[in-house]
Write an enzyme that holds these catalytic residues in place. Structure first.
Site, PDB file in Angstrom:
ATOM      1  N   GLU A 142       0.802  -1.222   0.000  1.00 50.43           N
ATOM      2  CA  GLU A 142       0.000   0.000   0.000  1.00 50.43           C
ATOM      3  C   GLU A 142       0.833   1.269   0.000  1.00 50.43           C
ATOM      4  O   GLU A 142       0.465   2.262  -0.630  1.00 50.43           O
ATOM      5  CB  GLU A 142      -0.961   0.012   1.194  1.00 50.43           C
ATOM      6  CG  GLU A 142      -2.161  -0.917   1.027  1.00 50.43           C
ATOM      7  CD  GLU A 142      -1.860  -2.363   1.323  1.00 50.43           C
ATOM      8  OE1 GLU A 142      -0.768  -2.656   1.861  1.00 50.43           O
ATOM      9  OE2 GLU A 142      -2.709  -3.225   1.032  1.00 50.43           O
ATOM     10  N   HIS A 196     -11.608  -4.511   9.094  1.00 53.59           N
ATOM     11  CA  HIS A 196     -12.161  -4.431   7.736  1.00 53.59           C
ATOM     12  C   HIS A 196     -13.543  -3.772   7.729  1.00 53.59           C
ATOM     13  O   HIS A 196     -14.317  -3.995   6.806  1.00 53.59           O
ATOM     14  CB  HIS A 196     -12.287  -5.831   7.119  1.00 53.59           C
ATOM     15  CG  HIS A 196     -11.026  -6.364   6.504  1.00 53.59           C
ATOM     16  ND1 HIS A 196      -9.888  -6.598   7.224  1.00 53.59           N
ATOM     17  CD2 HIS A 196     -10.716  -6.706   5.227  1.00 53.59           C
ATOM     18  CE1 HIS A 196      -8.937  -7.082   6.416  1.00 53.59           C
ATOM     19  NE2 HIS A 196      -9.425  -7.151   5.199  1.00 53.59           N
TER      20      HIS A 196
HETATM   21  C1  LIG Z   1      -2.548  -4.444   4.267  1.00 54.08           C
HETATM   22  C2  LIG Z   1      -3.510  -5.306   3.540  1.00 54.08           C
HETATM   23  N1  LIG Z   1      -3.576  -5.219   2.198  1.00 54.08           N
HETATM   24  C3  LIG Z   1      -4.454  -5.981   1.520  1.00 54.08           C
HETATM   25  C4  LIG Z   1      -5.278  -6.843   2.162  1.00 54.08           C
HETATM   26  C5  LIG Z   1      -6.302  -7.658   1.401  1.00 54.08           C
HETATM   27  N2  LIG Z   1      -5.874  -9.041   1.352  1.00 54.08           N
HETATM   28  C6  LIG Z   1      -6.231  -9.910   2.306  1.00 54.08           C
HETATM   29  S1  LIG Z   1      -5.517 -11.373   2.117  1.00 54.08           S
HETATM   30  C7  LIG Z   1      -4.725 -10.893   0.728  1.00 54.08           C
HETATM   31  C8  LIG Z   1      -3.839 -11.847   0.023  1.00 54.08           C
HETATM   32  C9  LIG Z   1      -2.762 -12.315   0.914  1.00 54.08           C
HETATM   33  O1  LIG Z   1      -1.969 -13.221   0.255  1.00 54.08           O
HETATM   34  P1  LIG Z   1      -0.926 -14.082   1.067  1.00 54.08           P
HETATM   35  O2  LIG Z   1      -0.128 -13.199   1.941  1.00 54.08           O
HETATM   36  O3  LIG Z   1      -0.188 -14.899   0.078  1.00 54.08           O
HETATM   37  O4  LIG Z   1      -1.822 -14.985   2.006  1.00 54.08           O
HETATM   38  P2  LIG Z   1      -2.870 -16.102   1.552  1.00 54.08           P
HETATM   39  O5  LIG Z   1      -4.183 -15.420   1.388  1.00 54.08           O
HETATM   40  O6  LIG Z   1      -2.391 -16.727   0.303  1.00 54.08           O
HETATM   41  O7  LIG Z   1      -2.894 -17.049   2.683  1.00 54.08           O
HETATM   42  C10 LIG Z   1      -5.022  -9.575   0.437  1.00 54.08           C
HETATM   43  C11 LIG Z   1      -4.520  -8.828  -0.728  1.00 54.08           C
HETATM   44  C12 LIG Z   1      -5.185  -6.888   3.572  1.00 54.08           C
HETATM   45  N3  LIG Z   1      -5.992  -7.667   4.290  1.00 54.08           N
HETATM   46  N4  LIG Z   1      -4.288  -6.132   4.228  1.00 54.08           N
END
Ligand SMILES: Cc1ncc(C[n+]2csc(CCOP(=O)(O)OP(=O)(O)O)c2C)c(N)n1
Ligand SMILES: [Mg+2]
Lengths: 325, 341
Positions: free
Chosen positions: A61, A130
């Protein structure tokens, strides 16, 4: 032409129309392209505009907002997206220390004409990180403009207007409004940028609000009307610029004011508005200006607690009833 | 199931732990379908059982950890009570966080769980703090951060790893590389896909391990944790696959069926099962484990559904410490103001 559109469709339409009209407009954020947006707002835009104008980013971000700042300074019109307003903290330095201050600090040499699109609010049992309403953070910061649409037509027009501003605009959608549909004619005139809309006019009190609470206030006003209480409902549309002329005139006419906001009460948007009304309309007021806002607590995942921690139509109607009694 | 019991690291025990996680996650899906979950932001860890079990069985009582938003399995492997977890996911007062936190915010200080997090990368630096205290107090504890591959593009991870290395803290960073962050494949998020190389650059002991064989994950985790306990922080990336969508409603239209088939073929549970059979265990005996686990997890659904929603007045509790004044409810405030004249 009248058509039925959702709030989500209207935002998508505004982005598409802005990109068609100006090749310098582009979108940058997480999951905006291939995925089509976490709330399906940008679905289909990658197909029309390609990956250079619908830029999918890593989960970064600070980088997203900072890149938009630099691109805006370099002459383009970025629309950066934060998937949830709750992530604003991660990008706060870029937003508040960079975007907001560049014009002033640098003696007016350059502005940062970017839009930061995001969404907030309760309604999905999405929990404490959220579901927040953080517009007060933005409204507090000199240099940032702030738009928060309540209606489908405004979802479209305010976003188009935001993209014509010379300064950074934070554009906060409400997650519970995306599926909200209205019959609209997008070619019909709307108020200018920075002007509030009087959604309903009455003699007894003014309810000043914005975003989803406009719908709740209108619902409350409907109930009140059946009981013989006539309320004005002002939809602020933009919190910065703030159309105080419209607020002031309605308060002077009715003598009673209530400010409604979903964000936490203390030091929130409602506090600012109530203070301003009290200062500027003191001689006309028959009651203290009442703030109706979110409880001063984090949002719970429990649906029951979540719903009870923010204002709704019943609370607004009840408070209005007693304010005019 | 306590944390101590989960330190049995024979393959049968590892299999059982992984099966418990998968069955639990399947029941979470069921809770959602039955309309009993608090919302739909439920991130299942099906396919990622081996990093949870392999690493958690290398941890000791007293160790602490944080997780990301896909953390149900990790906490189960650290000894969580499935009933209280399911109740939290349903937003009930019998849940680990009294129905306030939910799936993305489960925590339990008693078991060293410093919290799941809905901010990607948000829980990582707390591990540096916990490790700092462990070192200062000579407690012998390690603190472990669990996060996804997507989090590897957040700056806070690098600040955390750098400080842990700089100060020689008993901290471990575990990246569960399920290849996807929402609809973004790892190679669409970075050119530097050898994730452990980044940690090495800060001076951490760092490895990547294939998550198919839970025994290998456990062995790698034991090496990294032992090093950290001795003051040399480490990083472990576990390669695995997110079998289903990002959250409960996502059908992953951005992935090909071929890719999904290939990813699901790397199933750590099927792998462990085959190894058990090869080692002479009867299918019936494995089936008995599965049945027992199924009963345990079925009970967690019943428990969650039978539990009560949090009482309304709990809304104002725990904003501040017990004994401190609670925030004044809006309605009380309105009553007070409007009653004035
Ligand atoms: C700071 C932030 N940015 C974006 C999100 C939205 N978001 C939640 S999970 C996710 C993907 C995360 O991917 P990863 O770290 O690989 O974890 P996974 O979901 O694959 O377990 C995103 C973009 C968030 N929750 N927090
Ligand atoms: Mg991932």
């Amino acid at each position: 032409m009248t058509e039925t559109l959702t709030y989500r469709d209207a935002i998508r339409r505004a982005l598409a129309d802005a990109m068609r009209a100006d090749p310098d407009v582009f979108v940058i954020g997480e999951e905006v392209g291939r995925y089509g947006g976490a709330y399906a707002v940008t679905t289909g835009l990658l197909e029309e505009f390609g990956p250079e104008r619908m830029i999918d980013t890593p989960i970064s971000e600070q980088g997203i907002v900072g890149t938009a700042v630099g691109a805006a300074m370099a002459g383009m019109r970025p629309v950066a997206e934060l998937m949830y307003v709750d992530f604003i903290g991660v990008s706060m330095d870029q937003l508040c220390n960079q975007a907001a201050k560049i014009r002033y600090m640098f003696g007016g040499q350059i502005g940062v004409p970017m839009v930061l699109r995001t969404q907030g609010g309760t309604g999905r049992s999405a929990g404490a990180q959220h579901s927040q309403s953080l517009e007060a953070y933005v409204m507090h910061m000199p240099g940032l403009r702030l738009a928060m649409p309540a209606t489908v037509a405004d979802a479209y027009h305010l976003l188009r207007q935001s993209l014509r501003q010379p300064d950074p605009v934070v554009f906060i959608e409400h997650k519970s409004l995306y599926a909200h549909a209205e019959e609209v004619d997008l070619s019909a005139p709307v108020p200018d940028w920075g002007r509030a809309a009087i959604r309903r006019q009455g003699r007894d009190l003014v309810i000043v609000t914005y975003s989803r609470q406009v719908l709740y206030a209108l619902e409350a006003a409907e109930t009140l009307a059946a009981e013989g209480i006539e309320a004005t409902v002002i939809d602020l549309r933009t919190l910065n610029p703030l159309d105080f002329a419209t607020i002031g005139a309605e308060v002077e006419r009715t003598g009673r004011a209530m400010v409604v906001s979903e964000g936490p009460l203390t030091a929130g948007v409602a506090a600012e508005l109530a203070a301003r009304i009290s200062e500027e309309c003191f001689d006309y007021l028959e009651n203290p200006v009442l703030r109706i806002a979110g409880e001063d607590v984090p949002i719970s995942v429990s649906t029951a607690l979540e719903t009870a921690s923010v204002p709704g139509p019943e609370l607004i109607a009840d408070a209005a009833r007693r304010l005019v009694a | 199931m306590t944390a101590a019991a989960s330190s049995n690291t024979g393959l049968e025990a590892l299999y059982r732990q992984m099966r418990r996680i998968r069955t639990f996650e399947e029941r979470v899906g069921e809770l959602f379908v039955r309309g009993e979950s608090a919302g739909s932001m439920l991130h299942l860890s099906i396919g990622e059982e081996s990093p949870a079990v392999g690493v958690c069985t290398a941890m000791k009582d007293g160790d602490t950890f944080t997780t990301h938003h896909r953390g149900h399995g990790i906490f189960l492997a650290r000894g969580a009570d499935p009933n209280r977890m399911m109740a939290e996911i349903a937003g009930k007062e019998t849940g680990y966080c009294r129905g306030k936190g939910g799936s993305m915010h489960i925590a339990d200080m008693g078991l060293g769980h410093l919290g799941a997090n809905a901010i990607v990368g948000g829980g990582v630096p707390a591990v540096v703090g916990a490790a700092l205290v462990a070192k200062r107090r000579n407690s012998g504890a390690v603190s472990v951060a669990f996060f996804g591959d997507g989090a590897m593009q957040q700056g806070v991870i690098y600040e955390s790893m750098n400080m842990a290395a700089l100060w020689g803290l008993p901290a471990v960073f575990v990246c569960i590389n399920n290849q996807w962050g929402m609809g973004t494949r790892i190679d669409q998020a970075t050119r530097a896909t050898a994730l452990h190389e980044r940690a090495k650059a800060f001076g951490l002991a760092a490895e990547t391990v294939d998550g198919r064989d839970v025994r290998e994950v456990h062995a790698a985790a034991a090496r990294i944790l032992d090093g950290a306990r001795a003051g040399s922080p480490g990083f472990l990336a576990v390669d695995c696959y997110r079998f289903f969508g990002h959250a409960r409603k996502d059908k992953s239209p951005y992935r090909t069926p071929e890719e999904e088939d290939e990813g699901r073929a790397r199933d750590p549970i099927a792998f462990a099962r085959a190894a058990l059979i090869e080692g002479g265990m009867a299918e019936g005996a494995i089936g008995a484990i599965d049945d027992e686990v199924a009963r345990e997890m079925d009970a967690s659904i019943d428990f969650a559904i039978a539990s009560a929603a949090p009482a309304m007045d709990t809304m104002f509790r725990d904003v501040y410490a017990p004994g401190e004044p609670e925030p004044e409810p809006l309605r009380t405030r309105i009553d007070r103001i409007l009653a004035r004249d």
